[in-house]
Enzyme design. Sequence first.
Site, PDB file in Angstrom:
ATOM      1  N   TYR A  71       0.835  -1.214   0.000  1.00  8.95           N
ATOM      2  CA  TYR A  71       0.000   0.000   0.000  1.00  8.95           C
ATOM      3  C   TYR A  71       0.860   1.251   0.000  1.00  8.95           C
ATOM      4  O   TYR A  71       0.540   2.250  -0.630  1.00  8.95           O
ATOM      5  CB  TYR A  71      -0.987  -0.042   1.183  1.00  8.95           C
ATOM      6  CG  TYR A  71      -2.158  -0.932   0.848  1.00  8.95           C
ATOM      7  CD1 TYR A  71      -2.147  -2.302   1.146  1.00  8.95           C
ATOM      8  CD2 TYR A  71      -3.244  -0.437   0.135  1.00  8.95           C
ATOM      9  CE1 TYR A  71      -3.179  -3.138   0.763  1.00  8.95           C
ATOM     10  CE2 TYR A  71      -4.292  -1.269  -0.257  1.00  8.95           C
ATOM     11  CZ  TYR A  71      -4.247  -2.620   0.050  1.00  8.95           C
ATOM     12  OH  TYR A  71      -5.275  -3.439  -0.357  1.00  8.95           O
TER      13      TYR A  71
ATOM     14  N   ARG B  97       1.781   1.866  -3.519  1.00  9.79           N
ATOM     15  CA  ARG B  97       0.630   2.368  -4.303  1.00  9.79           C
ATOM     16  C   ARG B  97       0.326   3.825  -3.939  1.00  9.79           C
ATOM     17  O   ARG B  97       0.004   4.639  -4.809  1.00  9.79           O
ATOM     18  CB  ARG B  97      -0.593   1.484  -4.068  1.00  9.79           C
ATOM     19  CG  ARG B  97      -0.493   0.141  -4.777  1.00  9.79           C
ATOM     20  CD  ARG B  97      -1.661  -0.760  -4.442  1.00  9.79           C
ATOM     21  NE  ARG B  97      -2.942  -0.219  -4.891  1.00  9.79           N
ATOM     22  CZ  ARG B  97      -4.113  -0.745  -4.530  1.00  9.79           C
ATOM     23  NH1 ARG B  97      -4.141  -1.793  -3.718  1.00  9.79           N
ATOM     24  NH2 ARG B  97      -5.242  -0.238  -4.968  1.00  9.79           N
TER      25      ARG B  97
ATOM     26  N   ASN C 175     -12.853   2.831  -6.542  1.00  9.35           N
ATOM     27  CA  ASN C 175     -11.438   3.212  -6.418  1.00  9.35           C
ATOM     28  C   ASN C 175     -11.148   3.733  -5.013  1.00  9.35           C
ATOM     29  O   ASN C 175     -12.018   4.305  -4.365  1.00  9.35           O
ATOM     30  CB  ASN C 175     -11.074   4.301  -7.443  1.00  9.35           C
ATOM     31  CG  ASN C 175     -11.317   3.838  -8.870  1.00  9.35           C
ATOM     32  OD1 ASN C 175     -11.416   2.638  -9.131  1.00  9.35           O
ATOM     33  ND2 ASN C 175     -11.441   4.787  -9.783  1.00  9.35           N
ATOM     34  N   VAL C 176      -9.907   3.535  -4.612  1.00  6.87           N
ATOM     35  CA  VAL C 176      -9.493   3.973  -3.271  1.00  6.87           C
ATOM     36  C   VAL C 176      -8.474   5.114  -3.383  1.00  6.87           C
ATOM     37  O   VAL C 176      -7.940   5.584  -2.388  1.00  6.87           O
ATOM     38  CB  VAL C 176      -8.874   2.791  -2.473  1.00  6.87           C
ATOM     39  CG1 VAL C 176      -9.914   1.699  -2.251  1.00  6.87           C
ATOM     40  CG2 VAL C 176      -7.650   2.218  -3.181  1.00  6.87           C
TER      41      VAL C 176
ATOM     42  N   HIS D 260     -15.204   0.919  -1.519  1.00  6.67           N
ATOM     43  CA  HIS D 260     -14.093   0.068  -1.073  1.00  6.67           C
ATOM     44  C   HIS D 260     -13.089   0.820  -0.212  1.00  6.67           C
ATOM     45  O   HIS D 260     -11.935   0.435  -0.131  1.00  6.67           O
ATOM     46  CB  HIS D 260     -13.397  -0.571  -2.288  1.00  6.67           C
ATOM     47  CG  HIS D 260     -14.290  -1.505  -3.022  1.00  6.67           C
ATOM     48  ND1 HIS D 260     -14.106  -1.856  -4.336  1.00  6.67           N
ATOM     49  CD2 HIS D 260     -15.419  -2.163  -2.626  1.00  6.67           C
ATOM     50  CE1 HIS D 260     -15.059  -2.696  -4.711  1.00  6.67           C
ATOM     51  NE2 HIS D 260     -15.866  -2.891  -3.697  1.00  6.67           N
TER      52      HIS D 260
ATOM     53  N   CYS E 178      -9.900  -1.818  17.600  1.00 10.01           N
ATOM     54  CA  CYS E 178     -11.063  -1.005  18.004  1.00 10.01           C
ATOM     55  C   CYS E 178     -11.747  -0.351  16.816  1.00 10.01           C
ATOM     56  O   CYS E 178     -12.754   0.319  16.966  1.00 10.01           O
ATOM     57  CB  CYS E 178     -10.607   0.059  19.017  1.00 10.01           C
ATOM     58  SG  CYS E 178      -9.519   1.290  18.277  1.00 10.01           S
TER      59      CYS E 178
ATOM     60  N   GLY F  28     -15.086   2.804 -16.715  1.00  6.19           N
ATOM     61  CA  GLY F  28     -13.776   2.262 -16.363  1.00  6.19           C
ATOM     62  C   GLY F  28     -13.805   1.121 -15.385  1.00  6.19           C
ATOM     63  O   GLY F  28     -12.950   1.018 -14.511  1.00  6.19           O
ATOM     64  N   THR F  29     -14.818   0.246 -15.523  1.00  6.51           N
ATOM     65  CA  THR F  29     -14.836  -0.918 -14.637  1.00  6.51           C
ATOM     66  C   THR F  29     -15.131  -2.178 -15.431  1.00  6.51           C
ATOM     67  O   THR F  29     -15.918  -2.178 -16.366  1.00  6.51           O
ATOM     68  CB  THR F  29     -15.863  -0.761 -13.492  1.00  6.51           C
ATOM     69  OG1 THR F  29     -15.822  -1.933 -12.667  1.00  6.51           O
ATOM     70  CG2 THR F  29     -17.284  -0.559 -14.002  1.00  6.51           C
ATOM     71  N   SER F  30     -14.430  -3.266 -15.027  1.00  2.00           N
ATOM     72  CA  SER F  30     -14.651  -4.553 -15.707  1.00  2.00           C
ATOM     73  C   SER F  30     -15.901  -5.216 -15.133  1.00  2.00           C
ATOM     74  O   SER F  30     -16.322  -6.268 -15.606  1.00  2.00           O
ATOM     75  CB  SER F  30     -13.436  -5.461 -15.480  1.00  2.00           C
ATOM     76  OG  SER F  30     -13.271  -5.662 -14.071  1.00  2.00           O
TER      77      SER F  30
END
Length: 261
Positions: free
Chosen positions: A85, A88, A124-125, A141, A152, A209-211
Amino acid sequence: MSAEVAGSNLALAADVIRVDETIRSLRRTLKEASSVVALTGAGISAESGIRTFRGAGGLWRQYRPEKLATPEAFERDPKLVWEWYDWRRAVIQAAKPNPGHAALAELESRTVKQGGSFTLITQNVDGLHDRAGSRGIVKLHGDIWTVRCVGCGRSERNDQVPLLPLPPHCECGALMRPGVVWFGEPLPEDEWERATKACAAAQIVLVIGTSATVYPAAGLAQAAQQAGAKMAVVNPEPTALDEMAEWVLRGPSGELLPGLL
Ligand code: BV8
Ligand code: ZN
């Protein structure tokens, strides 16, 4: 010029005319629409230089999602997942929103100005929709710029690039993790609620833009269409949703979306 070159140029010209007509027709319908939903995936950030998951050069080509984007992977090797991460985040921080993100932000403000509602639902994140000025984004997501305590559940914003080499501990003693939804994890209730409500009331759903392979997000476009929305798909490749779509814009969203304004 040889016959086949002339022929292929003609075919190309016909294609361009077809896309133009489709864009004109969608633009007209958007002008009159009072409730619009956009569902975006990794493809809308591709022109910002952020790799998609499944395309050529996609992230899942080099890494197996089960290996990294799951709670078990983080449990087994928190350092490896944390570093992935971190890498990314550095790529995303260096990237900028592209004309596709900007066009959606502009479309939203026009729809709202004419008294309509516009809901941007993203898988998208990367946070590029926020940086492009979109409001009220439904993040199905999660957000790569937040971290959350495994124990917590406390969540906080974190813009550090690079991250600390290891995931830090929360005051409660448990590890902090990336604030995203991994495979096998439920989507955040309130976000899912907002997404399904918007899709039930939508007159138009733009699928960009998504499969459309990751559920339950992928099911939203169909749900909107079954509730009466007309669907537009924007993608350089064919997708399973194409045959249900009123409009199919075959090409990169960064180039095509500004034509909807
Ligand atoms: C859940 C965040 C249940 C993390 C992500 C078997 C069958 C069906 C379903 C399942 C199954 N086994 C498991 C499941 C469920 C699973 C799933 O759907 N798996 C898939 C792989 C089969 N789903 C889940 O686990 C979800 N949770 O189901 O929980 C539950 C319920 C209650 C209680 C407990 C559990 C959670 C899924 C969320 C995973 N997290 N991301 C991170 O990013 O690190 S998924 C991640 O992949 C993205 O967020 C996104 O959702 C997905 C990628 O999809 P896309 O965005 O579409 O990207 P992709 O690369 O696939 O496609 C890019 C497209 O862009 C292409 O079409 C390409 O042509 C196009 N493109 C390229 N360039 C451009 C372009 N388009 C326009 N312009 C361009 N320039
Ligand atoms: Zn904690």
